[in-house]
Motif scaffolding. Structure first.
Motif, short mmCIF file in Angstrom:
data_model
loop_
_atom_site.label_atom_id
_atom_site.label_comp_id
_atom_site.label_asym_id
_atom_site.label_seq_id
_atom_site.Cartn_x
_atom_site.Cartn_y
_atom_site.Cartn_z
N ILE A 1 0.83 -1.20 0.00
CA ILE A 1 0.00 0.00 0.00
C ILE A 1 0.87 1.25 0.00
N VAL A 2 1.88 1.29 0.86
CA VAL A 2 2.75 2.47 0.96
C VAL A 2 3.51 2.69 -0.35
N GLU A 3 4.03 1.61 -0.94
CA GLU A 3 4.73 1.74 -2.22
C GLU A 3 3.81 2.29 -3.30
N ASP A 4 2.58 1.78 -3.36
CA ASP A 4 1.62 2.27 -4.36
C ASP A 4 1.30 3.75 -4.14
N LEU A 5 1.11 4.14 -2.89
CA LEU A 5 0.80 5.54 -2.59
C LEU A 5 1.96 6.45 -2.97
N ARG A 6 3.18 6.03 -2.66
CA ARG A 6 4.36 6.84 -3.02
C ARG A 6 4.48 6.98 -4.54
N ARG A 7 4.14 5.92 -5.25
CA ARG A 7 4.24 5.95 -6.71
C ARG A 7 3.17 6.86 -7.33
N LYS A 8 1.97 6.82 -6.78
CA LYS A 8 0.85 7.55 -7.37
C LYS A 8 0.75 9.01 -6.93
N TYR A 9 1.24 9.32 -5.74
CA TYR A 9 1.09 10.67 -5.20
C TYR A 9 2.45 11.20 -4.80
N ASN A 10 2.63 12.49 -4.94
CA ASN A 10 3.90 13.10 -4.58
C ASN A 10 4.08 13.13 -3.07
N ASP A 11 3.41 14.05 -2.42
CA ASP A 11 3.57 14.13 -0.97
C ASP A 11 2.24 14.30 -0.24
N GLU A 12 1.15 14.50 -0.98
CA GLU A 12 -0.16 14.66 -0.37
C GLU A 12 -1.08 13.53 -0.83
N ILE A 13 -1.53 12.73 0.12
CA ILE A 13 -2.32 11.55 -0.19
C ILE A 13 -3.74 11.75 0.35
N PRO A 14 -4.76 11.62 -0.51
CA PRO A 14 -6.13 11.71 0.00
C PRO A 14 -6.48 10.45 0.82
N THR A 15 -7.26 10.62 1.86
CA THR A 15 -7.63 9.47 2.69
C THR A 15 -8.35 8.41 1.88
N THR A 16 -9.07 8.83 0.86
CA THR A 16 -9.79 7.86 0.03
C THR A 16 -8.82 6.90 -0.65
N ALA A 17 -7.65 7.38 -1.05
CA ALA A 17 -6.65 6.52 -1.69
C ALA A 17 -6.13 5.48 -0.71
#
Length: 149
Positions: free
Chosen positions: A91-107
């Motif tokens: 999950i963390v790897e996917d979030l880092r790949r898809k978002y720069n530094d701001e991650i929406p809670t929905t993601a």
């Protein structure tokens, strides 16, 4: 490293394993004073991630919260800790790949849903019932039917 049981700073590394294709290291340690064994993780410090909450506020990303959510969903299910840790890493790897530094809670929620669907159907439905805020039994039944059992 401070022992979580007795607070001694004397320990020895019992086992080391690379994780995430060498981007991190998992170490099993044993306290020299009380013989308690515990696990630590070492990885290159990444950019500080922030989570954008539904109300627009921001807070620092907390991996422990992610881990806690998965553990609660998998409570009393035949899912071992290592499986949960791998899911968190994914999950963390996917979030880092898809978002720069701001991650929406929905993601984050959708990432958890995706991983739980692969791991355990009951844990998936448990998490979905809270995350999706089912209003009635029809929504619950619809989610269960979507599992294609």
């Amino acid at each position: 490293m401070k022992c979580p049981k007795c607070s001694s700073q004397q320990d020895r590394v019992v086992d080391s394993r690379p994780l995430k294709d060498g981007a991190a290291v998992r170490r099993r340690r044993e306290c020299i004073d009380c013989s308690y064994r515990f696990t630590t993780y070492e990885e290159v410090e990444g950019e500080d991630l922030r989570v954008q909450k539904r109300d627009g506020r921001y807070e620092p990303f907390d991996r422990r919260k992610l881990m806690s959510g998965l553990e609660k969903a998998c409570e009393k299910r035949p899912v071992n800790r290592e499986t949960i840790e791998k899911a968190v890493d994914t999950i963390v790897e996917d979030l880092r790949r898809k978002y720069n530094d701001e991650i929406p809670t929905t993601a984050i929620g959708e990432g958890i849903m995706h991983q739980l669907r692969e791991i355990d159907e009951v844990a998936y439905v448990r998490f979905a019932s809270v995350y999706r805020k089912f209003r009635d039994i029809k929504e619950f039944v619809s989610t269960v039917e979507s599992l294609d059992l």
